[in-house]
Design a protein around this motif. Sequence first.
Motif, PDB file in Angstrom:
ATOM      1  N   VAL A 107       0.831  -1.197  -0.108  1.00  0.00           N
ATOM      2  CA  VAL A 107       0.022   0.023  -0.014  1.00  0.00           C
ATOM      3  C   VAL A 107       0.959   1.196  -0.250  1.00  0.00           C
ATOM      4  CG1 VAL A 107      -1.521   1.391   1.176  1.00  0.00           C
ATOM      5  CG2 VAL A 107      -2.028  -0.776   0.959  1.00  0.00           C
ATOM      6  N   LEU A 108       1.847   1.069   0.720  1.00  0.00           N
ATOM      7  CA  LEU A 108       2.905   2.442   0.830  1.00  0.00           C
ATOM      8  C   LEU A 108       3.494   2.625  -0.462  1.00  0.00           C
ATOM      9  CD1 LEU A 108       4.639   1.976   4.269  1.00  0.00           C
ATOM     10  CD2 LEU A 108       3.055   3.891   3.672  1.00  0.00           C
ATOM     11  N   GLY A 109       4.085   1.515  -1.116  1.00  0.00           N
ATOM     12  CA  GLY A 109       4.688   1.635  -2.326  1.00  0.00           C
ATOM     13  C   GLY A 109       3.593   1.996  -3.670  1.00  0.00           C
ATOM     14  N   ARG A 110       2.401   1.461  -3.384  1.00  0.00           N
ATOM     15  CA  ARG A 110       1.528   1.899  -4.439  1.00  0.00           C
ATOM     16  C   ARG A 110       0.859   3.280  -4.626  1.00  0.00           C
ATOM     17  NH1 ARG A 110      -2.011  -1.632  -7.622  1.00  0.00           N
ATOM     18  NH2 ARG A 110      -0.120  -2.885  -7.881  1.00  0.00           N
ATOM     19  N   PHE A 111       0.909   3.816  -3.201  1.00  0.00           N
ATOM     20  CA  PHE A 111       0.187   5.218  -3.305  1.00  0.00           C
ATOM     21  C   PHE A 111       1.261   6.309  -3.251  1.00  0.00           C
ATOM     22  CE2 PHE A 111      -3.410   2.749  -2.022  1.00  0.00           C
ATOM     23  CZ  PHE A 111      -4.426   3.217  -2.802  1.00  0.00           C
ATOM     24  N   LEU A 112       2.538   5.786  -2.671  1.00  0.00           N
ATOM     25  CA  LEU A 112       3.486   7.008  -2.499  1.00  0.00           C
ATOM     26  C   LEU A 112       4.570   6.815  -3.526  1.00  0.00           C
ATOM     27  CD1 LEU A 112       3.694   7.027   1.386  1.00  0.00           C
ATOM     28  CD2 LEU A 112       2.656   8.618  -0.238  1.00  0.00           C
ATOM     29  N   GLY A 113       4.922   5.593  -4.016  1.00  0.00           N
ATOM     30  CA  GLY A 113       6.119   5.428  -4.810  1.00  0.00           C
ATOM     31  C   GLY A 113       5.854   5.228  -6.521  1.00  0.00           C
ATOM     32  N   ASP A 130       7.990  -6.617 -14.963  1.00  0.00           N
ATOM     33  CA  ASP A 130       6.724  -5.750 -14.532  1.00  0.00           C
ATOM     34  C   ASP A 130       5.384  -6.420 -15.420  1.00  0.00           C
ATOM     35  OD1 ASP A 130       5.251  -3.285 -13.867  1.00  0.00           O
ATOM     36  OD2 ASP A 130       5.273  -3.178 -15.862  1.00  0.00           O
ATOM     37  N   ARG A 131       5.731  -6.868 -16.672  1.00  0.00           N
ATOM     38  CA  ARG A 131       4.579  -7.491 -17.395  1.00  0.00           C
ATOM     39  C   ARG A 131       4.044  -8.681 -16.702  1.00  0.00           C
ATOM     40  NH1 ARG A 131       7.205  -7.397 -21.688  1.00  0.00           N
ATOM     41  NH2 ARG A 131       8.087  -9.437 -21.799  1.00  0.00           N
ATOM     42  N   GLN A 132       4.864  -9.829 -16.344  1.00  0.00           N
ATOM     43  CA  GLN A 132       4.352 -10.957 -15.633  1.00  0.00           C
ATOM     44  C   GLN A 132       3.642 -10.492 -14.275  1.00  0.00           C
ATOM     45  OE1 GLN A 132       4.759 -13.895 -16.710  1.00  0.00           O
ATOM     46  NE2 GLN A 132       5.498 -13.304 -18.684  1.00  0.00           N
ATOM     47  N   LEU A 133       4.147  -9.666 -13.462  1.00  0.00           N
ATOM     48  CA  LEU A 133       3.439  -9.119 -12.244  1.00  0.00           C
ATOM     49  C   LEU A 133       2.210  -8.602 -12.554  1.00  0.00           C
ATOM     50  CD1 LEU A 133       6.040  -7.915 -10.124  1.00  0.00           C
ATOM     51  CD2 LEU A 133       4.809  -9.523  -9.459  1.00  0.00           C
ATOM     52  N   SER A 134       2.127  -7.860 -13.749  1.00  0.00           N
ATOM     53  CA  SER A 134       0.923  -7.058 -13.992  1.00  0.00           C
ATOM     54  C   SER A 134      -0.356  -8.097 -14.526  1.00  0.00           C
ATOM     55  CB  SER A 134       1.056  -5.976 -15.135  1.00  0.00           C
ATOM     56  OG  SER A 134       2.017  -5.003 -14.454  1.00  0.00           O
ATOM     57  N   LEU A 135       0.223  -9.105 -15.494  1.00  0.00           N
ATOM     58  CA  LEU A 135      -0.567 -10.009 -16.127  1.00  0.00           C
ATOM     59  C   LEU A 135      -0.925 -11.310 -15.137  1.00  0.00           C
ATOM     60  CD1 LEU A 135       0.615  -9.733 -19.878  1.00  0.00           C
ATOM     61  CD2 LEU A 135      -1.250  -8.608 -18.936  1.00  0.00           C
ATOM     62  N   HIS A 136      -0.354 -11.776 -14.644  1.00  0.00           N
ATOM     63  CA  HIS A 136      -0.079 -12.953 -13.918  1.00  0.00           C
ATOM     64  C   HIS A 136       0.069 -12.738 -12.414  1.00  0.00           C
ATOM     65  CE1 HIS A 136      -0.402 -14.514 -17.956  1.00  0.00           C
ATOM     66  NE2 HIS A 136       0.713 -14.231 -18.157  1.00  0.00           N
ATOM     67  N   GLY A 137      -0.510 -11.916 -11.666  1.00  0.00           N
ATOM     68  CA  GLY A 137      -0.385 -11.618 -10.185  1.00  0.00           C
ATOM     69  C   GLY A 137      -0.009 -12.786  -9.296  1.00  0.00           C
ATOM     70  N   PHE A 138      -0.966 -13.599  -9.093  1.00  0.00           N
ATOM     71  CA  PHE A 138      -0.792 -14.519  -8.172  1.00  0.00           C
ATOM     72  C   PHE A 138       0.319 -15.387  -8.648  1.00  0.00           C
ATOM     73  CE2 PHE A 138      -1.184 -18.942  -6.829  1.00  0.00           C
ATOM     74  CZ  PHE A 138      -1.888 -18.447  -5.356  1.00  0.00           C
ATOM     75  N   ALA A 160       4.189  -3.640  -5.758  1.00  0.00           N
ATOM     76  CA  ALA A 160       3.513  -2.300  -5.704  1.00  0.00           C
ATOM     77  C   ALA A 160       3.539  -1.176  -6.910  1.00  0.00           C
ATOM     78  CB  ALA A 160       3.989  -1.383  -4.490  1.00  0.00           C
ATOM     79  N   ILE A 161       4.937  -1.217  -7.532  1.00  0.00           N
ATOM     80  CA  ILE A 161       4.861  -0.593  -8.640  1.00  0.00           C
ATOM     81  C   ILE A 161       4.294  -0.957 -10.069  1.00  0.00           C
ATOM     82  CG2 ILE A 161       6.856   0.266 -10.259  1.00  0.00           C
ATOM     83  CD1 ILE A 161       8.690   0.339  -7.628  1.00  0.00           C
ATOM     84  N   SER A 162       4.194  -2.492 -10.012  1.00  0.00           N
ATOM     85  CA  SER A 162       3.477  -3.172 -11.028  1.00  0.00           C
ATOM     86  C   SER A 162       1.823  -2.855 -11.018  1.00  0.00           C
ATOM     87  CB  SER A 162       3.704  -4.564 -11.147  1.00  0.00           C
ATOM     88  OG  SER A 162       2.943  -5.129 -10.059  1.00  0.00           O
ATOM     89  N   ARG A 163       1.012  -3.546 -11.763  1.00  0.00           N
ATOM     90  CA  ARG A 163      -0.270  -3.457 -11.824  1.00  0.00           C
ATOM     91  C   ARG A 163      -1.103  -4.515 -11.088  1.00  0.00           C
ATOM     92  NH1 ARG A 163       1.339  -1.274 -16.950  1.00  0.00           N
ATOM     93  NH2 ARG A 163       0.686   0.785 -17.120  1.00  0.00           N
ATOM     94  N   VAL A 164      -0.323  -5.450 -10.462  1.00  0.00           N
ATOM     95  CA  VAL A 164      -0.998  -6.533  -9.655  1.00  0.00           C
ATOM     96  C   VAL A 164      -1.971  -5.846  -8.787  1.00  0.00           C
ATOM     97  CG1 VAL A 164       1.084  -6.694  -7.929  1.00  0.00           C
ATOM     98  CG2 VAL A 164      -0.534  -8.893  -8.434  1.00  0.00           C
ATOM     99  N   ARG A 165      -2.956  -6.776  -8.481  1.00  0.00           N
ATOM    100  CA  ARG A 165      -3.924  -6.390  -7.630  1.00  0.00           C
ATOM    101  C   ARG A 165      -3.783  -6.885  -6.196  1.00  0.00           C
ATOM    102  NH1 ARG A 165      -6.898  -8.749 -11.386  1.00  0.00           N
ATOM    103  NH2 ARG A 165      -7.453 -10.512 -10.126  1.00  0.00           N
ATOM    104  N   LEU A 166      -4.032  -6.178  -5.140  1.00  0.00           N
ATOM    105  CA  LEU A 166      -3.808  -6.461  -3.638  1.00  0.00           C
ATOM    106  C   LEU A 166      -4.049  -7.975  -3.307  1.00  0.00           C
ATOM    107  CD1 LEU A 166      -2.657  -5.577  -1.051  1.00  0.00           C
ATOM    108  CD2 LEU A 166      -4.903  -4.609  -0.620  1.00  0.00           C
ATOM    109  N   THR A 171      -2.633 -13.268  -1.162  1.00  0.00           N
ATOM    110  CA  THR A 171      -2.819 -14.681  -1.138  1.00  0.00           C
ATOM    111  C   THR A 171      -1.606 -15.390  -1.606  1.00  0.00           C
ATOM    112  OG1 THR A 171      -5.249 -14.416  -1.821  1.00  0.00           O
ATOM    113  CG2 THR A 171      -4.333 -16.468  -1.999  1.00  0.00           C
ATOM    114  N   ALA A 172      -0.845 -14.950  -2.618  1.00  0.00           N
ATOM    115  CA  ALA A 172       0.365 -15.728  -3.100  1.00  0.00           C
ATOM    116  C   ALA A 172       1.296 -15.644  -2.061  1.00  0.00           C
ATOM    117  CB  ALA A 172       0.855 -15.196  -4.339  1.00  0.00           C
TER     118      ALA A 172
END
Length: 239
Positions: A107-113, A130-138, A160-166, A171-172
């Motif tokens: 949360v800190l990295g997502r909203f502040l960095g 970054d692409r792997q985290l964004s497309l295949h988060g878990f 946090a910098i990628s587009r993975v969901r929380l 869970t992972a």
Amino acid sequence: MRRRTSGSWRRVLSSPWTRFAVLLALLAAAVAGAALLEPQRLLTHGWPLGTSGITAAVVFAVAYAVATVAFVPRPLLNAAAGALYGIHAGLPAAIAGTVLGAGLAFVLGRFLGRDALRPLLRGRLVLSADRQLSLHGFRSTLALRLFPGVPFAAANYAAAISRVRLLPFLTATAVGSAANTAAYVVAGSRAASPTSPVFLLAVGFIGLTGVAAAAVAHRRRGTGVSPEESPATPPAESA
């Protein structure tokens, strides 16, 4: 006057680099606090607060989470959880602290960095991760938790910098951290009996995963394969 002040703060925090500076200041304060409090004393002096039972385990989990944000090594915290609360209470406390700490850093990295750092992403491996985290988060987060040589805090802020969901990220994190966390908690709970079979099994598991981690990291350095690009990942986790 109050509205004018709040509007000024919003304008200041609207700058990505201002938010990133706030993040760096918070992390520096957390690291300084951890250095002053010396969390390693938990192994020798016990939990300083006047709490016991479930309340103590919950407070410990929250403190564990804050400590991971301050880059305190997780093996130390896991061993302390076992030494203080045993396996039955220490393991849930350690896993809860792991997930809470990962979530707090995320949360800190997502909203502040993220807004400041995403435009700086360069290089084939960085963009691939970054692409792997964004497309295949878990799946990708699970690989980061299991793959040797990826520090816990670094994985949190990379996610946090990628587009993975929380939710997939948390869970992972819980799944990927469970085995390694359990080994350290068990070792900590039996540290007073270093010749007991349970302690030896736990230490043996830690040793085997460490050897496997070193071997796989050496092989992949030679082939240039990143953990996110590989379909399989060995059962080892970095602190």
